[in-house]
Design an enzyme around this catalytic site. Sequence first.
Site, PDB file in Angstrom:
ATOM      1  N   HIS A 283       0.800  -1.224   0.000  1.00  0.00           N
ATOM      2  CA  HIS A 283       0.000   0.000   0.000  1.00  0.00           C
ATOM      3  C   HIS A 283       0.843   1.290   0.000  1.00  0.00           C
ATOM      4  O   HIS A 283       0.834   2.049  -0.960  1.00  0.00           O
ATOM      5  CB  HIS A 283      -0.904   0.018   1.246  1.00  0.00           C
ATOM      6  CG  HIS A 283      -1.825  -1.155   1.370  1.00  0.00           C
ATOM      7  ND1 HIS A 283      -2.867  -1.413   0.492  1.00  0.00           N
ATOM      8  CD2 HIS A 283      -1.870  -2.142   2.298  1.00  0.00           C
ATOM      9  CE1 HIS A 283      -3.498  -2.518   0.875  1.00  0.00           C
ATOM     10  NE2 HIS A 283      -2.928  -2.982   1.968  1.00  0.00           N
TER      11      HIS A 283
HETATM   12  O1  RIB Z   1      -5.290   0.101   4.426  1.00  0.00           O
HETATM   13  C1  RIB Z   1      -3.882   0.082   4.326  1.00  0.00           C
HETATM   14  C2  RIB Z   1      -3.274   1.170   5.164  1.00  0.00           C
HETATM   15  O2  RIB Z   1      -3.548   0.930   6.536  1.00  0.00           O
HETATM   16  C3  RIB Z   1      -1.738   1.204   5.066  1.00  0.00           C
HETATM   17  O3  RIB Z   1      -1.307   2.517   5.277  1.00  0.00           O
HETATM   18  C4  RIB Z   1      -1.303   0.333   6.206  1.00  0.00           C
HETATM   19  O4  RIB Z   1       0.006   0.669   6.691  1.00  0.00           O
HETATM   20  C5  RIB Z   1      -2.330   0.695   7.232  1.00  0.00           C
HETATM   21  O5  RIB Z   1      -1.906   1.898   7.863  1.00  0.00           O
END
Ligand code: RIB
Length: 310
Positions: free
Chosen positions: A239
């Site tokens: 992500h």
């Molecule tokens: O949904 C994914 C996000 O939530 C990313 O930033 C992960 O690190 C969590 O913070």
Amino acid sequence: MRKIIIDTDPGQDDALALLLALASPDELDILGIVAVAGNVPLHHTLNNARKIVELSGRTDIKIYAGSDRPLRQTLVTAEHVHGATGLDGPDLPEPTHPVETQHGVDFIIDTLRNVTDVTLVTLGPLTDIAKAFQQAPDIISKIREMVMMLGAWRELGNVTPTAEFNAYVDPEAVDIVLNSGANLTLLPLDATHKVQSTQDRLQVLRDMANRTGPQAAIMLKASEAFDIKKFGWDGAPLHDPCTIAYLLKPELFTGRAVNVSVETQSQLTLGMTVVDWYRATDRWPNANFIHDAEAVGFYDLLFERLRRLP
Ligand code: RIB
Ligand code: CA
């Protein structure tokens, strides 16, 4: 050269985003890193940010402590994904890198008042940014761009059936940012689900001749189980590094100007980002919503940069 502030809740994927940014000093001038509560409580996210900066060798970077809880909601964390420390997996030494005495929110405000053309990069809940906007609305027009790992449309949710984690933890903060008028770019699950750390890609990290590559592989191996079990993929989506990759090579990503709004009232859909993709309402297009990412180019960039680190 982009001057950036990174607000983050490390988290293994945050760690890879930080490493990608720290490995790119010719393009990114990191004015500071602010740790915020999210994946794990603040004391862990702060410690983890320090560990990652030390791993990168970039001890020139200043680290600040941000908010330890959302604006209104009770803090929801994600130890089930990231482990008890938020950075389970690698055996990194207890950090000695100092934490600045100034609060992260004050650092954000002061920097935006005194430095032009700053980009805010957010990798966790938006609590710090929302507080800065509430305390100093004059800074909003000074921001060049906000690049946020946030939200989802067709990919629905990852922490509830309808909400992405960063939006879910502090939906009131998201509402403030989405209605601020700032120049917003979202890297939602619709983009991040396209860049999965498959087992072959983890092997590339393991085979790197430096220390960072194998450590990064251990981090991602330690945090992949939740997504692999949920989605049945050959690896977990990566992500947060999408935000940094977008700054370094925007051509890897495809976006669309749409209205994005967030649910703050319903317990059923709290934190859901509602994307008006087909302009069904007269709500103004407030965000560049990145809905596609080119995975091969993304990992080529990530690997090439991580190889530069110790
Ligand atoms: O949904 C994914 C996000 O939530 C990313 O930033 C992960 O690190 C969590 O913070
Ligand atoms: Ca994060």
